[in-house]
Design an enzyme around this catalytic site. Structure first.
Site, mmCIF file in Angstrom:
data_model
loop_
_atom_site.group_PDB
_atom_site.id
_atom_site.type_symbol
_atom_site.label_atom_id
_atom_site.label_comp_id
_atom_site.label_asym_id
_atom_site.label_seq_id
_atom_site.Cartn_x
_atom_site.Cartn_y
_atom_site.Cartn_z
ATOM 1 C CG HIS A 713 -2.332 3.743 -0.128
ATOM 2 N ND1 HIS A 713 -3.249 3.094 0.553
ATOM 3 C CD2 HIS A 713 -1.074 3.024 0.333
ATOM 4 C CE1 HIS A 713 -2.931 2.078 1.180
ATOM 5 N NE2 HIS A 713 -1.503 1.911 1.093
ATOM 6 C CD GLU A 726 -0.597 -2.583 0.118
ATOM 7 O OE1 GLU A 726 -0.369 -3.010 -0.650
ATOM 8 O OE2 GLU A 726 0.046 -1.270 0.188
ATOM 9 N NE ARG A 729 -5.639 -2.611 1.255
ATOM 10 C CZ ARG A 729 -4.921 -2.374 0.344
ATOM 11 N NH1 ARG A 729 -5.138 -3.119 -0.919
ATOM 12 N NH2 ARG A 729 -4.005 -1.366 0.419
ATOM 13 N NE ARG A 750 0.925 0.698 -1.368
ATOM 14 C CZ ARG A 750 1.757 1.224 -0.646
ATOM 15 N NH1 ARG A 750 2.398 2.184 -1.038
ATOM 16 N NH2 ARG A 750 1.953 0.755 0.549
ATOM 17 C CG HIS A 853 0.950 6.678 -0.539
ATOM 18 N ND1 HIS A 853 1.130 7.049 0.742
ATOM 19 C CD2 HIS A 853 1.815 5.497 -0.645
ATOM 20 C CE1 HIS A 853 1.635 6.183 1.506
ATOM 21 N NE2 HIS A 853 2.100 5.203 0.742
ATOM 22 C CG HIS A 854 6.142 6.513 -3.308
ATOM 23 N ND1 HIS A 854 6.833 6.799 -1.948
ATOM 24 C CD2 HIS A 854 6.698 6.460 -4.355
ATOM 25 C CE1 HIS A 854 7.905 6.282 -2.380
ATOM 26 N NE2 HIS A 854 8.289 6.368 -3.586
ATOM 27 N NE ARG A 893 6.115 3.666 -2.242
ATOM 28 C CZ ARG A 893 5.706 3.293 -0.980
ATOM 29 N NH1 ARG A 893 5.663 1.986 -0.759
ATOM 30 N NH2 ARG A 893 4.724 3.955 -0.615
#
Length: 919
Positions: A713, A726, A729, A750, A853-854, A893
């Protein structure tokens, strides 16, 4: 109590009962009135004589609560008028309470600005900001602001105002020798300190003479004592009240937690303060009716208060629990203070008020009424971040009777206060599954763990007492492994389809990684989009998610994801979890990221709502319990082996399992195994995200996919690994480098934004936004409160604080603002979230860099969430949902798709597992 009562100005109240002013936190972000709030007051008007509407701030630096309503400008009159009209149409008087929070205002509620007060003396509480002292001119201006608030209340149609001179807010701060250290005409002697409340009363009279008639009611709320040294004492209060009475009031409102409370200073004297007041007041003061509040639920409480000298009685929580409270009392009912958790809509309780701790504590049928315990007291040792706690838990046959701290930091006022609050929540809910206390999460979880352990021991003892064997395997239709959003959703769905469900969680608390989610939940073609006039399509949602995933997404899973997303939004709404505000995230061309109405982070709100539903259904939860293996019989799932924190092994039989254990971002070894280039990166995930569920399923033959697809991220605060949503932004913020220049399209996906930040020489960037973005994104206030944010009155000052070239930075803002005006980013091609120019001070910046992050990879499943083996064959009885599953998100993602993923596939998994159990 039901006889009419005449005030000193001649106005007749139809009875002596009033609804107390209680904060609902239901206003919009700018302090305007919501329709939900109007209906809340309408439902409670009628038989009760008068409603005192919750405190209204008279200045934008004066709001002391999130979701507070304001009377600080003329634009607020129309909304307030709807409340007044709703109350009066039902036959009750409508009084509006007005206030300013002064030094009790938290900076995060006012955009990180500094609160104001009589003097630059912080409130005696942990983390309190030191306020800015008002100048002499500003004091005069503040008095005028109170006057303007009164004028607006009159124009809105209220029957009166209540001046809030209590609860350590600004008016009381001027009278207090602790908060007022001034040496001008507004401070010093007791007479000088009394000038501000007297001036507010005087300008209130002026406004009433100019704009209202003689029937307009003026009340004054006061706190009789302060604990501070030096502080207000009872004789000080009587001195002020005599002066106020001489200038004319229609009633006085005693602000105490309990109407018959004794002194908080002279603690050895049990005499109720109202008795002292009646005995000591002058003949003049005795002409002013006095109102009591606190601890009133039934007729006997009202009668007792009036016997001690109160002329009027205000009713608080009972009016929330029973909108028709006075009708019930008139008919002779004896009421218990609780709320059926299925009746929020029926009782017209706004969602923010429903989540307020004092109301949440009354929600009783969230209890574990079906649980059976062996009565007794259990002593549990638990650990929070700083202390070992010894907690005594007393249980009766079907309820938690008492929770006491027997060893711990009992001399720490902050600790004891938060302990009492979490204890109250658990006792009132009759369940350990309640929200943690803000600012005391570790302590809260420790207390909840102690209660859970005591309940487990007591239940086992009862089994033994009744001749059973607690070691005999328990039997469930569905076992859910993991208590994040996917697990909780699956458990609720399975239960609602008739299955007996158990949740097993290896961590000591519920929530998983979901509780850290920030942006929202993506869905296309929802009713909330239609209400806002957003024209979206599932086809566009599919195409943008596929593009964002670099065309690596499993097409069948993605189609199911997109098709079911709007139904998942409705599934949540049906269970009281409303995601009806909408923003956007990187990679999306349209607003489809659904979040709570107040713009707050979605994770905590979502988990809180799901836990309420879990508790209401009395679904069992085993915390601090690891699944050590999935048991198979003739090729099908038949149970799980578990190990609890007492090192006790247990077998649980089940017809279906749902693995919802999340990803592996917090397992650095596993991350580096698949992505060596990510060595040394921080992670935004909670420490339980270690990939354990993937390993469990691999042991029974599950296949995996996309394991090397790991997302970083772009906006992570590096010192704390805290993700900067997010939505910031998406609300209009920009990214700049250390030189003060934009360097990329902020709303790209991302992976691309992260790569651009890593390519910078400094390896970090700043997310920059203004006051307009802050007010529309509650998450920003959280970042301010946590100290992540650098703020400044002007862009030039912000550049100087960040050590960047001010000329480059000013030119960057000017150029970007021009693009916003044209709605065309000539420099980097940004097409979304160009909502407003970045030009409304104050200005804010947060230093960020990428973090793990993921994990897009995981086990393979079909579109019904059934786990597949290496040959793509179904493993009977095994289902999976959430980040433990691979294939849905492809190579990257999109922000907002994870929350959609857990709800969409969580409900599918719950349905399939329950259906299999029935078969």
């Amino acid at each position: 109590m039901f006889s009419p009562f005449t005030l000193p100005n001649g106005t007749e109240l139809k009875n002596r009962l009033l609804m107390a002013p209680m904060t609902t936190c239901t206003g919009y972000f700018d302090g305007t009135v919501s329709s939900e709030l109007v209906e809340y007051y309408r439902a409670r008007a009628g038989s009760i004589g008068t409603i005192v509407v919750e405190c209204c701030f008279i200045d934008d630096l004066g709001l002391a609560f999130p979701g507070a309503i304001g009377i600080d400008n003329d634009e607020k009159i129309a909304g307030l008028a709807k409340i007044a009209e709703a109350i009066k149409a039902k036959g009750s008087k409508a009084i509006l309470q007005i206030y300013h929070g002064g030094r009790m205002v938290e900076p995060k509620l006012i955009g990180g600005r500094t609160p104001v007060a009589p003097s630059a003396v912080a409130a005696p509480r942990d983390g309190a900001a030191t306020p800015t002292a008002l100048t002499t001119e500003e004091v005069v201006g503040m008095v005028n602001k109170f006057g303007e608030g009164v004028r607006r209340a009159i124009q809105a149609g209220f029957d009166g105002v209540e001046i809030h001179g209590a609860n350590t807010y600004l008016i009381q701060q001027f009278y207090s020798p602790h908060s007022n250290r001034r040496d001008d005409e507004w401070g010093g002697s007791r007479d000088n300190r009394a000038k501000f409340p007297l001036a507010v009363l005087e300008i209130t009279h002026q406004m009433v003479r100019q704009h209202a008639d003689d029937a307009f009611i003026i009340g004054y709320r006061f706190s009789p004592e302060e604990m501070e040294v030096p502080g207000i004492r009872f004789d000080d209060t009587l001195y002020l009240l005599e002066k106020l009475a001489a200038r004319g009031l229609d009633y006085l409102h005693f602000s105490v937690g309990y109407s018959l409370r004794s002194s908080i200073v002279e603690t050895t004297d049990p005499t109720p303060l109202i008795d002292k007041y009646v005995a000591m007041r002058s003949d003049t003061l005795a002409q002013i009716p006095v109102m009591g509040v606190g601890g009133v639920a039934n007729a006997a409480d009202v009668e007792q208060a009036m016997e001690h000298g109160y002329d009027l009685v205000a009713v608080g929580r009972a009016c929330i629990a029973y909108p028709d409270w006075s009708d019930r009392i008139a008919s002779g009912e004896n009421l218990e203070l609780f709320i059926d958790s299925t009746q929020r809509e029926e009782k017209n309780i706004p969602e923010p008020l429903w989540r307020f701790s004092l109301v949440e504590a009354m929600i009783r049928d969230m209890s574990m009424a079906a649980a059976k315990f062996k009565p007794g007291t259990f002593i549990e040792k638990v650990q929070d971040e700083d202390n070992e706690l010894v907690i005594s838990v007393s249980l009766e046959t079907d309820r938690i009777a008492a929770i006491e701290l027997t060893d711990g930091p009992e001399d720490d006022v902050s600790f004891v206060t938060s302990f009492q609050e979490i204890r109250g929540r658990i006792l009132d809910a009759n369940s350990p599954h309640v929200d943690a206390i803000s600012g005391a999460t570790s302590q809260s979880e420790a207390v909840k763990k102690a209660v859970s352990k005591a309940m487990v021991k007591s239940s086992k003892a009862l089994v033994v007492e009744e001749g059973g064997n607690p070691a005999v395997p328990q039997d469930f239709d569905v076992v859910v492994i993991g208590s994040g959003g996917a697990g909780l959703t699956a458990a609720i769905q399975a239960h609602d389809e008739g299955a007996r469900v158990l949740i097993v969680e290896k961590m000591p608390s519920i929530g998983g990684n979901t509780i850290k989610a920030s942006a929202g939940m993506n869905a296309a073609e929802t009713r909330f989009q239609r209400v806002k006039g957003i024209n979206d399509s599932k086809e566009l949602f599919y195409a943008e998610t596929l593009k964002g995933g670099r065309n690596k997404n499993n097409a069948a899973l993605l189609h199911r994801f997109v098709e079911n997303a709007p139904m998942a939004i409705e599934w949540l709404a049906d269970r009281g979890i409303m995601l009806n505000d909408i923003t956007t995230t990187g990679g999306m061309s349209i607003d489809r990221t659904h979040r709570p109405r107040d713009g707050s982070a979605v994770g905590g709100y979502l988990i809180s709502g799901l836990v309420r539903n879990i508790a209401k259904r009395e679904i069992g939860v085993m915390l601090d319990t690891s699944v050590t293996g999935i048991l198979m019989e003739q090729g099908e799932v038949c149970g799980v082996s578990v190990l609890n924190d007492e090192n006790e092994q247990q077998t649980i039989r089940t017809k279906s399992i749902i693995v919802a254990t999340g990803g592996f971002s917090a397992n650095s070894q596993m991350v580096v195994k698949y992505r060596p280039d990510l060595a040394g990166f921080v992670t935004t995930n909670h420490k339980g995200a270690t990939g354990g569920g993937i390993a469990l399923l691999e042991q029974i033959g599950a296949g995996t996919v996309d394991m090397g697809e790991i997302q970083i991220h772009p906006t992570v605060e590096q010192k704390t690994s805290y993700l900067i949503s997010e939505s910031i932004r998406g609300g209009g913020a920009i990214l700049v480098n250390q030189q003060g220049n934009r360097f990329y399209n902020e709303m790209e996906t991302r992976d691309k934004v992260s790569a651009q930040i890593i390519a910078l020489p400094e390896k970090y960037a700043y997310i920059v936004f203004d006051e307009n973005v802050r007010t529309k994104n509650k998450a920003a206030d959280e970042y301010i409160a946590k100290g992540f944010v650098v703020s400044a009155a002007s862009p030039r000052e912000l550049a100087d604080k960040l050590g960047m070239d001010r000329h480059h930075f000013l030119a960057t803002l000017e150029r970007y603002n021009g693009f916003v005006e044209q709605q065309h980013d000539e420099e980097f091609g940004r097409k979304t979230a160009m909502r407003n120019p970045v030009k409304e001070g104050p200005f804010y910046a947060i230093q960020i860099a990428p973090g793990v992050h993921h994990t897009m990879g995981g086990v393979t499943v079909n579109t019904e969430t059934a786990v597949l083996d290496n040959q793509r064959q179904i493993i009977p009885g095994a289902y999976a949902a959430g980040e433990v599953v691979g294939g849905i998100h492809g190579g990257n993602r999109i922000g907002g798709n994870a929350v959609a993923d857990i709800i969409i596939f969580g409900t599918l998994a719950g349905h399939q597992a329950a259906s299999r159990a029935k078969r």
